[in-house]
Motif scaffolding. Structure first.
Motif, PDB file in Angstrom:
ATOM      1  N   UNK A  84       0.512  -0.906  -0.206  1.00 62.17           N
ATOM      2  CA  UNK A  84      -0.262  -0.500  -0.097  1.00 62.17           C
ATOM      3  C   UNK A  84       1.118   1.169  -0.094  1.00 62.17           C
ATOM      4  N   UNK A  85       1.123   1.836  -0.676  1.00 64.24           N
ATOM      5  CA  UNK A  85       1.818   3.088  -1.200  1.00 64.24           C
ATOM      6  C   UNK A  85       1.511   4.255   0.438  1.00 64.24           C
ATOM      7  N   UNK A  86       0.552   4.292   0.810  1.00 64.22           N
ATOM      8  CA  UNK A  86       0.138   5.133   1.822  1.00 64.22           C
ATOM      9  C   UNK A  86       1.225   4.244   3.250  1.00 64.22           C
ATOM     10  N   UNK A  87       1.478   2.994   3.220  1.00 65.04           N
ATOM     11  CA  UNK A  87       1.443   2.288   4.185  1.00 65.04           C
ATOM     12  C   UNK A  87       3.314   2.720   4.397  1.00 65.04           C
ATOM     13  N   UNK A  88       3.331   2.808   2.841  1.00 67.48           N
ATOM     14  CA  UNK A  88       4.942   2.805   2.462  1.00 67.48           C
ATOM     15  C   UNK A  88       5.761   4.974   3.066  1.00 67.48           C
ATOM     16  N   UNK A  89       4.996   5.259   2.479  1.00 75.27           N
ATOM     17  CA  UNK A  89       4.515   6.859   2.820  1.00 75.27           C
ATOM     18  C   UNK A  89       4.992   6.581   4.376  1.00 75.27           C
ATOM     19  N   UNK A  90       3.658   5.638   5.333  1.00 73.46           N
ATOM     20  CA  UNK A  90       3.946   5.976   6.881  1.00 73.46           C
ATOM     21  C   UNK A  90       6.027   5.340   7.384  1.00 73.46           C
ATOM     22  N   UNK A  91       5.936   4.293   6.454  1.00 72.16           N
ATOM     23  CA  UNK A  91       7.258   3.265   7.336  1.00 72.16           C
ATOM     24  C   UNK A  91       8.718   4.992   7.114  1.00 72.16           C
ATOM     25  N   UNK A  92       8.884   4.809   5.749  1.00 76.18           N
ATOM     26  CA  UNK A  92       9.633   6.387   5.420  1.00 76.18           C
ATOM     27  C   UNK A  92       9.138   6.908   5.924  1.00 76.18           C
ATOM     28  N   UNK A  93       7.888   8.016   5.709  1.00 79.87           N
ATOM     29  CA  UNK A  93       8.238   8.826   7.472  1.00 79.87           C
ATOM     30  C   UNK A  93       8.766   8.698   8.574  1.00 79.87           C
ATOM     31  N   UNK A  94       8.006   7.682   9.527  1.00 79.47           N
ATOM     32  CA  UNK A  94       8.736   7.118  10.474  1.00 79.47           C
ATOM     33  C   UNK A  94      10.204   6.941  10.701  1.00 79.47           C
ATOM     34  N   UNK A  95      10.855   6.162   9.716  1.00 84.46           N
ATOM     35  CA  UNK A  95      12.226   5.687   9.902  1.00 84.46           C
ATOM     36  C   UNK A  95      13.536   6.656   9.140  1.00 84.46           C
ATOM     37  N   UNK A  96      13.200   7.918   8.125  1.00 82.89           N
ATOM     38  CA  UNK A  96      14.222   8.878   7.999  1.00 82.89           C
ATOM     39  C   UNK A  96      14.275   9.536   9.203  1.00 82.89           C
ATOM     40  N   UNK A  97      15.399  10.669   8.711  1.00 86.77           N
ATOM     41  CA  UNK A  97      16.211  11.702   9.475  1.00 86.77           C
ATOM     42  C   UNK A  97      15.415  12.979   8.900  1.00 86.77           C
ATOM     43  N   UNK A  98      14.196  13.416   9.151  1.00 76.79           N
ATOM     44  CA  UNK A  98      13.168  14.251   9.396  1.00 76.79           C
ATOM     45  C   UNK A  98      12.681  15.217  10.334  1.00 76.79           C
ATOM     46  N   UNK A  99      12.817  16.076  10.975  1.00 81.73           N
ATOM     47  CA  UNK A  99      11.237  16.759  12.223  1.00 81.73           C
ATOM     48  C   UNK A  99      10.295  15.709  12.455  1.00 81.73           C
TER      49      UNK A  99
END
Length: 188
Positions: free
Chosen positions: A112-127
């Motif tokens: 699911x593209x939305x779940x991928x966005x969530x995974x990425x957002x939760x793991x990358x180094x952003x504020x």
């Protein structure tokens, strides 16, 4: 459980207005007591939610929430954005020391593209505010675009960092070679 982020992490005992209104419904997978007495909790996100109202404040917060479900329809633009995001994330994982290689395997299985966005957002180094911004996007295209923007920025930062590191290493190697040659000349 419902997980919601504080607007200011420095507030020790947050009040209702110190919290965002979009969060994640999650399942507790494991709890581990640490040597120092603290606890670590491993959770898995299930879906996003919108906070309706708090129904209880003591002894802990309790709220009425409304789940946010995405209506994901197969679409060539969304599929292309999803594929691009997956490839860009794989590149970030290869370059970032803070991202484990297991994340690449996990991302491969996310359909699911939305779940991928969530995974990425939760793991990358952003504020945290940027992570929250992605979480709050209801429109899937907008979530994927925003995630791509932040992931692209992270990859560019990692690439630049790698170039700088390589440049510094070359300079050190050259200096060490020159020093070694000078010492050899002295010995001769």
């Amino acid at each position: 459980i419902a997980i919601i982020t504080q607007k200011n992490p420095d507030v020790e005992d947050p009040d209702i207005e110190d919290l965002y209104t979009v969060g994640t419904v999650a399942s507790i997978m494991k709890m581990v007591k640490m040597v120092d007495g603290s606890q670590r909790v491993v959770i898995q996100g299930i879906c996003r939610f919108k906070l309706i109202e708090f129904s209880q404040k003591e002894p802990h917060l309790r709220a009425n929430i409304m789940p946010i479900f995405e209506d994901y329809q197969k679409d060539i633009e969304i599929d292309a954005m999803y594929l691009n995001l997956k490839n860009l994330y794989r590149k970030a994982i290869e370059m970032a020391p803070y991202l484990s290689s297991e994340l690449a395997q996990i991302a491969t299985k996310v359909e699911n593209p939305g779940n991928l966005a969530d995974l990425i957002a939760s793991t990358i180094n952003i504020a945290v505010t940027e992570k929250q911004e992605i979480l709050e996007k209801i429109d899937l295209r907008e979530r994927l675009k925003k995630t791509t923007i932040y992931l692209n920025r992270e990859v560019e930062t990692l690439e630049l960092s790698s170039k700088i590191q390589s440049h510094v290493k070359e300079g050190i190697d050259k200096t060490q070679r020159e020093y070694y040659l000078r010492e050899q000349l002295k010995a001769i």
